[in-house]
Design a protein around this motif. Structure first.
Motif, mmCIF file in Angstrom:
data_model
loop_
_atom_site.group_PDB
_atom_site.id
_atom_site.type_symbol
_atom_site.label_atom_id
_atom_site.label_comp_id
_atom_site.label_asym_id
_atom_site.label_seq_id
_atom_site.Cartn_x
_atom_site.Cartn_y
_atom_site.Cartn_z
ATOM 1 N N ASP A 1 0.711 -1.346 0.187
ATOM 2 C CA ASP A 1 -0.070 -0.031 0.095
ATOM 3 C C ASP A 1 0.813 1.336 0.038
ATOM 4 O O ASP A 1 2.167 1.125 0.218
ATOM 5 C CB ASP A 1 -0.939 -0.101 1.262
ATOM 6 C CG ASP A 1 -2.012 0.906 1.163
ATOM 7 O OD1 ASP A 1 -2.165 1.756 0.396
ATOM 8 O OD2 ASP A 1 -2.872 0.719 2.134
ATOM 9 N N ASP A 2 0.442 2.165 -0.242
ATOM 10 C CA ASP A 2 1.254 3.557 -0.084
ATOM 11 C C ASP A 2 1.449 3.668 1.432
ATOM 12 O O ASP A 2 0.483 3.724 2.268
ATOM 13 C CB ASP A 2 0.436 4.920 -0.324
ATOM 14 C CG ASP A 2 1.231 6.133 -0.068
ATOM 15 O OD1 ASP A 2 2.225 6.384 -0.812
ATOM 16 O OD2 ASP A 2 0.778 6.800 0.929
ATOM 17 N N ALA B 1 -0.971 6.108 8.345
ATOM 18 C CA ALA B 1 -2.144 6.949 8.833
ATOM 19 C C ALA B 1 -3.148 6.596 9.316
ATOM 20 O O ALA B 1 -4.057 7.091 10.440
ATOM 21 C CB ALA B 1 -2.370 8.180 7.908
ATOM 22 N N ARG B 2 -3.842 5.618 8.854
ATOM 23 C CA ARG B 2 -5.193 4.907 9.160
ATOM 24 C C ARG B 2 -5.148 3.493 9.799
ATOM 25 O O ARG B 2 -6.254 3.161 10.118
ATOM 26 C CB ARG B 2 -5.950 4.723 7.665
ATOM 27 C CG ARG B 2 -5.477 3.778 6.508
ATOM 28 C CD ARG B 2 -6.427 3.776 5.503
ATOM 29 N NE ARG B 2 -6.175 2.650 4.792
ATOM 30 C CZ ARG B 2 -4.981 2.489 3.579
ATOM 31 N NH1 ARG B 2 -4.214 3.616 3.563
ATOM 32 N NH2 ARG B 2 -5.005 1.421 3.080
ATOM 33 N N ARG C 1 2.556 5.881 3.762
ATOM 34 C CA ARG C 1 2.311 6.827 4.706
ATOM 35 C C ARG C 1 0.683 6.888 4.871
ATOM 36 O O ARG C 1 0.045 7.361 5.946
ATOM 37 C CB ARG C 1 2.543 8.386 3.992
ATOM 38 C CG ARG C 1 4.122 8.568 4.412
ATOM 39 C CD ARG C 1 4.599 9.876 4.470
ATOM 40 N NE ARG C 1 3.996 10.741 5.431
ATOM 41 C CZ ARG C 1 4.459 12.219 5.688
ATOM 42 N NH1 ARG C 1 5.545 12.401 4.901
ATOM 43 N NH2 ARG C 1 4.049 12.734 6.502
ATOM 44 N N SER C 2 -0.105 6.703 3.618
ATOM 45 C CA SER C 2 -1.615 6.529 3.913
ATOM 46 C C SER C 2 -1.882 5.424 4.721
ATOM 47 O O SER C 2 -2.975 5.578 5.711
ATOM 48 C CB SER C 2 -2.158 6.424 2.376
ATOM 49 O OG SER C 2 -3.491 6.105 2.459
ATOM 50 N N TYR C 3 -1.311 4.093 4.515
ATOM 51 C CA TYR C 3 -1.336 3.085 5.366
ATOM 52 C C TYR C 3 -1.094 3.207 7.010
ATOM 53 O O TYR C 3 -2.162 3.092 7.837
ATOM 54 C CB TYR C 3 -0.871 1.754 4.853
ATOM 55 C CG TYR C 3 -0.874 0.678 5.799
ATOM 56 C CD1 TYR C 3 -2.176 0.024 5.644
ATOM 57 C CD2 TYR C 3 -0.205 0.206 6.909
ATOM 58 C CE1 TYR C 3 -2.264 -1.142 6.582
ATOM 59 C CE2 TYR C 3 -0.468 -0.953 7.677
ATOM 60 C CZ TYR C 3 -1.384 -1.622 7.423
ATOM 61 O OH TYR C 3 -1.847 -2.627 8.272
#
Length: 186
Positions: free
Chosen positions: A13-14, A20-21, A16-18
């Motif tokens: 996954d990306d 963060a969530r 930073r996106s992963y």
């Protein structure tokens, strides 16, 4: 999995996106994100590493595969950036530390790390006696002598792309020499 024989769970996954969530916690986060001649530089900022640290278990570790000469601004900057977040940062060099495409493996953790533990783990994971001796010598003899060229990389100031120019040129030149005839035909 095919190339490294890894048996654990992998998330693609990306980063930073992963990070963060997710609400999961991890023992290790491994950054092996080189894409040919470049990196996703947004993954190497102080803020990105701080977010990664938040999803680590108490004794967790961040491992970063990065390339460049040991005393280059990009390598010393990555070291300084990791050190601004983690108590202990050390580097194991995969090849000649001054080679422009040298692999540097950064290990960052708040856990106390001692040489005996590192050497025990090197012996545990290497595939041959020659490889073991090479890695042990690299570990015993490698240090960054000066951090004067490095900076702490932030989301607001991230010059890693600029620092990468020499390595990018070397990578492209090397690949042109190796694959030039094939590349120029198509």
């Amino acid at each position: 999995r095919i190339f490294f024989g890894f048996e654990g769970n992998v998330t693609i996954d990306d980063a930073r996106s992963y990070i963060a969530r997710t609400d999961k916690k991890y023992d290790a986060i491994i950054y092996d994100v080189a894409a040919g001649d470049g990196y996703a530089v947004h993954l190497f900022s102080q803020e990105a590493f701080a977010a990664a640290k938040e999803i680590l278990n108490k004794n967790g570790i961040v491992v970063v595969n990065f390339n460049g000469p040991a005393h280059s601004p990009k390598v010393t900057s990555l070291f300084k950036t990791l050190k601004s977040i983690f108590s202990n940062v050390f580097i194991v060099n995969g090849t000649d530390p001054e080679y422009i495409l040298s692999s540097q493996f950064f290990f960052a953790t708040d856990r106390q790390i001692d040489s005996e533990t590192v050497e025990r783990n090197i012996k545990k994971f290497v595939k041959s006696a020659g490889e073991e001796e090479t890695l042990l010598n690299v570990w015993r003899n490698f240090t960054i002598h000066s951090l004067s060229e490095g900076i702490i990389v932030t989301d607001d100031f991230n010059p890693l792309d600029n620092f990468q120019i020499d390595s990018t040129t070397a990578w492209r030149t090397q690949n042109l020499k190796i694959f030039g005839d094939l590349l120029l035909r198509y």
